[in-house]
Design a protein around this motif. Structure first.
Motif, PDB file in Angstrom:
ATOM      1  N   ARG A 169      20.526  30.516  51.299  1.00  0.00           N
ATOM      2  CA  ARG A 169      20.863  29.584  50.219  1.00  0.00           C
ATOM      3  C   ARG A 169      20.671  30.258  48.864  1.00  0.00           C
ATOM      4  O   ARG A 169      21.509  30.133  47.961  1.00  0.00           O
ATOM      5  N   ASP A 170      19.558  30.969  48.697  1.00  0.00           N
ATOM      6  CA  ASP A 170      19.265  31.658  47.443  1.00  0.00           C
ATOM      7  C   ASP A 170      20.381  32.646  47.093  1.00  0.00           C
ATOM      8  O   ASP A 170      20.829  32.711  45.948  1.00  0.00           O
ATOM      9  N   ILE A 205      30.752  30.849  56.938  1.00  0.00           N
ATOM     10  CA  ILE A 205      30.081  29.988  57.917  1.00  0.00           C
ATOM     11  C   ILE A 205      28.763  29.476  57.359  1.00  0.00           C
ATOM     12  O   ILE A 205      28.435  28.290  57.484  1.00  0.00           O
ATOM     13  N   GLU A 206      28.002  30.361  56.726  1.00  0.00           N
ATOM     14  CA  GLU A 206      26.704  29.953  56.176  1.00  0.00           C
ATOM     15  C   GLU A 206      26.883  28.930  55.061  1.00  0.00           C
ATOM     16  O   GLU A 206      26.132  27.968  54.975  1.00  0.00           O
ATOM     17  N   TYR A 207      27.874  29.119  54.208  1.00  0.00           N
ATOM     18  CA  TYR A 207      28.136  28.143  53.153  1.00  0.00           C
ATOM     19  C   TYR A 207      28.478  26.793  53.778  1.00  0.00           C
ATOM     20  O   TYR A 207      27.939  25.755  53.387  1.00  0.00           O
ATOM     21  N   GLY A 208      29.382  26.811  54.736  1.00  0.00           N
ATOM     22  CA  GLY A 208      29.780  25.569  55.392  1.00  0.00           C
ATOM     23  C   GLY A 208      28.621  24.872  56.072  1.00  0.00           C
ATOM     24  O   GLY A 208      28.476  23.651  56.012  1.00  0.00           O
ATOM     25  N   ARG A 209      27.777  25.651  56.712  1.00  0.00           N
ATOM     26  CA  ARG A 209      26.613  25.085  57.404  1.00  0.00           C
ATOM     27  C   ARG A 209      25.621  24.496  56.413  1.00  0.00           C
ATOM     28  O   ARG A 209      25.172  23.365  56.564  1.00  0.00           O
ATOM     29  N   LEU A 210      25.287  25.236  55.363  1.00  0.00           N
ATOM     30  CA  LEU A 210      24.283  24.781  54.402  1.00  0.00           C
ATOM     31  C   LEU A 210      24.790  23.679  53.476  1.00  0.00           C
ATOM     32  O   LEU A 210      23.999  22.874  52.985  1.00  0.00           O
ATOM     33  N   SER A 211      26.091  23.638  53.230  1.00  0.00           N
ATOM     34  CA  SER A 211      26.645  22.597  52.357  1.00  0.00           C
ATOM     35  C   SER A 211      26.896  21.305  53.114  1.00  0.00           C
ATOM     36  O   SER A 211      27.156  20.276  52.503  1.00  0.00           O
ATOM     37  N   GLY A 212      26.834  21.362  54.433  1.00  0.00           N
ATOM     38  CA  GLY A 212      27.083  20.179  55.230  1.00  0.00           C
ATOM     39  C   GLY A 212      28.524  20.034  55.655  1.00  0.00           C
ATOM     40  O   GLY A 212      28.872  19.124  56.399  1.00  0.00           O
ATOM     41  N   GLU A 213      29.408  20.922  55.203  1.00  0.00           N
ATOM     42  CA  GLU A 213      30.815  20.828  55.598  1.00  0.00           C
ATOM     43  C   GLU A 213      30.990  20.938  57.112  1.00  0.00           C
ATOM     44  O   GLU A 213      31.780  20.210  57.687  1.00  0.00           O
ATOM     45  N   ILE A 214      30.278  21.849  57.728  1.00  0.00           N
ATOM     46  CA  ILE A 214      30.375  21.975  59.177  1.00  0.00           C
ATOM     47  C   ILE A 214      29.827  20.707  59.820  1.00  0.00           C
ATOM     48  O   ILE A 214      30.370  20.199  60.785  1.00  0.00           O
ATOM     49  N   GLY A 215      28.766  20.158  59.260  1.00  0.00           N
ATOM     50  CA  GLY A 215      28.168  18.940  59.788  1.00  0.00           C
ATOM     51  C   GLY A 215      29.076  17.724  59.675  1.00  0.00           C
ATOM     52  O   GLY A 215      28.912  16.762  60.409  1.00  0.00           O
ATOM     53  N   LEU A 248      21.584  18.124  51.335  1.00  0.00           N
ATOM     54  CA  LEU A 248      21.001  18.592  50.082  1.00  0.00           C
ATOM     55  C   LEU A 248      20.453  19.984  50.308  1.00  0.00           C
ATOM     56  O   LEU A 248      19.733  20.241  51.267  1.00  0.00           O
ATOM     57  N   LEU A 249      20.819  20.901  49.432  1.00  0.00           N
ATOM     58  CA  LEU A 249      20.540  22.298  49.674  1.00  0.00           C
ATOM     59  C   LEU A 249      19.377  22.855  48.887  1.00  0.00           C
ATOM     60  O   LEU A 249      18.754  23.804  49.292  1.00  0.00           O
ATOM     61  N   ALA A 250      19.126  22.306  47.728  1.00  0.00           N
ATOM     62  CA  ALA A 250      18.069  22.886  46.903  1.00  0.00           C
ATOM     63  C   ALA A 250      17.527  21.832  45.963  1.00  0.00           C
ATOM     64  O   ALA A 250      18.206  20.881  45.620  1.00  0.00           O
ATOM     65  N   ALA A 251      16.310  22.019  45.563  1.00  0.00           N
ATOM     66  CA  ALA A 251      15.718  21.145  44.554  1.00  0.00           C
ATOM     67  C   ALA A 251      15.446  21.995  43.323  1.00  0.00           C
ATOM     68  O   ALA A 251      14.921  23.088  43.416  1.00  0.00           O
TER      69      ALA A 251
END
Length: 173
Positions: free
Chosen positions: A12-13, A133-143, A158-161
């Motif tokens: 994510r970073d 793939i990592e962007y899609g997974r972490l952004s929730g798009e894959i979900g 939600l990816l970051a605070a």
């Protein structure tokens, strides 16, 4: 660092802080994974620079193709390697010379010697992963399709605070 697993925070970073990707091994063929990754990252607001010695001087996805990392006319954050594992070392050497911040080796690409070299030079390293793939997974798009989430939900991941506010990977702030 253990390059068999990466924390979500580490990936994510990288995706939040680094906006310029040089895709080494970019293909003009629309069916190739490198083409899909370039189009996807570009659609997400990343500055994507195609790199391919055989295509240097041409255009790809409306962007000039550079024959090498050294020819790129602006700073590069992430060098995304779409080459065989044995070529990753020389690409990593080039990434260090241009002061890249991250060496990212695509799915199926792993070179531990290149990873050690990059980390010794202060670069972050990701191996055997795809930023799309990592962007899609972490952004929730894959979900959204119920893939890899173990639950179906209409809530955005939600990816970051930051400063007490939660933000998603797509936020530019």
């Amino acid at each position: 660092m253990n390059h068999d697993t990466y924390s979500d925070a580490y990936i994510r970073d990288i995706l939040l802080k680094h906006r310029v990707f040089a895709v080494v091994g970019a293909s003009i063929k629309t069916t190739r994974p490198s083409y899909f990754v370039m189009r996807y990252l570009s659609a997400k607001g990343y500055d994507v620079i195609p790199v391919n010695p055989g295509l240097g001087g041409q255009t790809l996805t409306a962007r000039p193709v550079f024959a090498s990392l050294a020819e790129i006319d602006r700073p590069v954050d992430v060098v995304d390697i779409f080459r065989k594992s044995d070529a990753a070392f020389s690409v990593t050497e080039e990434a260090i010379r241009i002061s890249a911040k991250v060496v990212w080796m695509q799915i199926g690409v792993r070179n531990d010697e290149a990873a050690r070299l990059a980390e010794a030079a202060g670069l972050k390293v990701v191996m055997n992963r795809c930023p799309k793939i990592e962007y899609g997974r972490l952004s929730g798009e894959i979900g959204w399709a119920g893939v890899n989430s173990r639950t179906l939900s209409s809530r955005r991941a939600l990816l970051a605070a930051k400063g007490g506010q939660q933000r998603s990977l797509r936020d530019d702030s």
